[in-house]
Design an enzyme around this catalytic site. Sequence first.
Site, mmCIF file in Angstrom:
data_model
loop_
_atom_site.group_PDB
_atom_site.id
_atom_site.type_symbol
_atom_site.label_atom_id
_atom_site.label_comp_id
_atom_site.label_asym_id
_atom_site.label_seq_id
_atom_site.Cartn_x
_atom_site.Cartn_y
_atom_site.Cartn_z
ATOM 1 N N ASN A 244 0.853 -1.195 0.000
ATOM 2 C CA ASN A 244 0.000 0.000 0.000
ATOM 3 C C ASN A 244 0.886 1.242 0.000
ATOM 4 O O ASN A 244 2.112 1.146 0.115
ATOM 5 C CB ASN A 244 -0.962 -0.014 1.190
ATOM 6 C CG ASN A 244 -0.223 -0.001 2.513
ATOM 7 O OD1 ASN A 244 0.391 0.994 2.873
ATOM 8 N ND2 ASN A 244 -0.266 -1.125 3.227
ATOM 9 N N ARG A 245 0.264 2.396 -0.124
ATOM 10 C CA ARG A 245 1.029 3.621 -0.363
ATOM 11 C C ARG A 245 1.456 4.363 0.897
ATOM 12 O O ARG A 245 1.987 5.467 0.817
ATOM 13 C CB ARG A 245 0.189 4.568 -1.226
ATOM 14 C CG ARG A 245 0.041 4.095 -2.662
ATOM 15 C CD ARG A 245 -0.897 5.017 -3.418
ATOM 16 N NE ARG A 245 -0.534 6.417 -3.303
ATOM 17 C CZ ARG A 245 -1.391 7.418 -3.458
ATOM 18 N NH1 ARG A 245 -2.661 7.172 -3.721
ATOM 19 N NH2 ARG A 245 -0.990 8.657 -3.332
#
Length: 440
Positions: A244-245
């Site tokens: 994920n970011r």
Amino acid sequence: MNGAPAARRTIVVGITGGIAAYKAVQVIRGFVKAGHDVHVVPTEGALRFVGLPTLEALSRNPVTTSVFEDVAEVRHVALGRRADLVVVAPATADSLARMAAGLAGDLLGTTLLATEAPVVVAPAMHPQMWEHPATRANLATLRSRGVHVVGPEVGALTGDDAGIGRMSEPEDILAAALAVLDRTTTASRPDGAAPSLQSGSTGTTGAVGSTGARGEQGDLAGVRVVVSAGGTREPFDPVRFVGNRSSGRQGVAIATAAAARGAEVTLVAANIDGGLLAGLDARIVAVGSALELADAVHAAATEADVIVMTAAVADYRPAQVLPEKLKKDTQGETMSLELVRNPDVLADLVANRRTGQIVVGFAAETEPDRDARIELGRAKIARKPADMLVVNRVGWSEGFEREENAIEVIVPGGDVVRRAEGTKADVAAVVLDLVATALV
Ligand code: CTP
């Protein structure tokens, strides 16, 4: 007449000139009832709201505001030096500014300068005054010197308006002040037993930008804080992962601010860029996947007073991790990856927490509508009842990898106790202010 407590202590109650001064009467009564020796020091302004005879009758001690009375006794210094605890309730914006500047124009000012005892303040003022950068800076200064802040709370104010700024209820101020007294008593016990940290009600405090000096003086001095940050990566072969970011910036900001306020910090860092960690005054445990993060956080949690879960933990991981690189000629035009559930670290922490341990969750939501987002947060804190849940909006352009953040803080039961936006350092200060309030 009530019996004397195990240790009768000298408590100075400062009252400053706000409408909430009438509530200070109950604070005085509570200390006297608990068997302590109470000396009241009102400012001139406070005496417009509550009469001197009332304060003398309740405290059972003479009351004066003047440094020129009992000069031979050097009263302006004596009271501060004798005190085991100084409580200022209500503390107006003006009195907080005076305290931060070290002004000593009256007996309360000199007492505060002369004392080495812990100081507890219960601010009360209008929301605009509370939110003003000057008040926020003064609060940050006071916190960095170790002053304990109780409240203020959200509620009805004088007049028709409502908002943050109402003084905490007298019983909450009493409980917080007595807990501080208890901790200093325990800390100075000859057996050297560690002071107990008690969790109280989560008040609503809003100072941002606290930048206390590390060491004995910060309001989190000696508090053991574990922060998880970053985003986990769930591998399915030696070179690829599902991720994920999350950059870890918000968690690093919390770890940095906690260390600056005197806490002993452990950062469980999931795939955080080394540059962000440079200079951080914390024990860093680097992890990759959710399972590694779970192990590291649970190990650190056994010794923690506060755990803040900012990490974006993958809810699922690939069912299989291949020993060699996955080849596309084994897959064809489409490919599916089977995922299995990861443990929910926050839920497990909440279920197994020790008495007094404070657990903070974060909820990253893409829902753009604020009310709907808060409802999602309410459902989340109902599912995993942390002491508070910090809801922040994320999206293609919000939240991740950026310096700015916007949050709402929800407590069990669903009340929104704080909204804040600003840099991630500002948000960190708000979260730690709430933590500090819950610890006293
Ligand atoms: N969290 C965790 N372990 C997980 C997933 C999340 O400890 N396996 C923690 C996060 O660190 C965060 C909080 O739980 O503090 C909220 O995570 P989030 O993913 O937003 O919420 P979920 O409960 O997983 O719900 P959903 O993904 O459905 O929004």
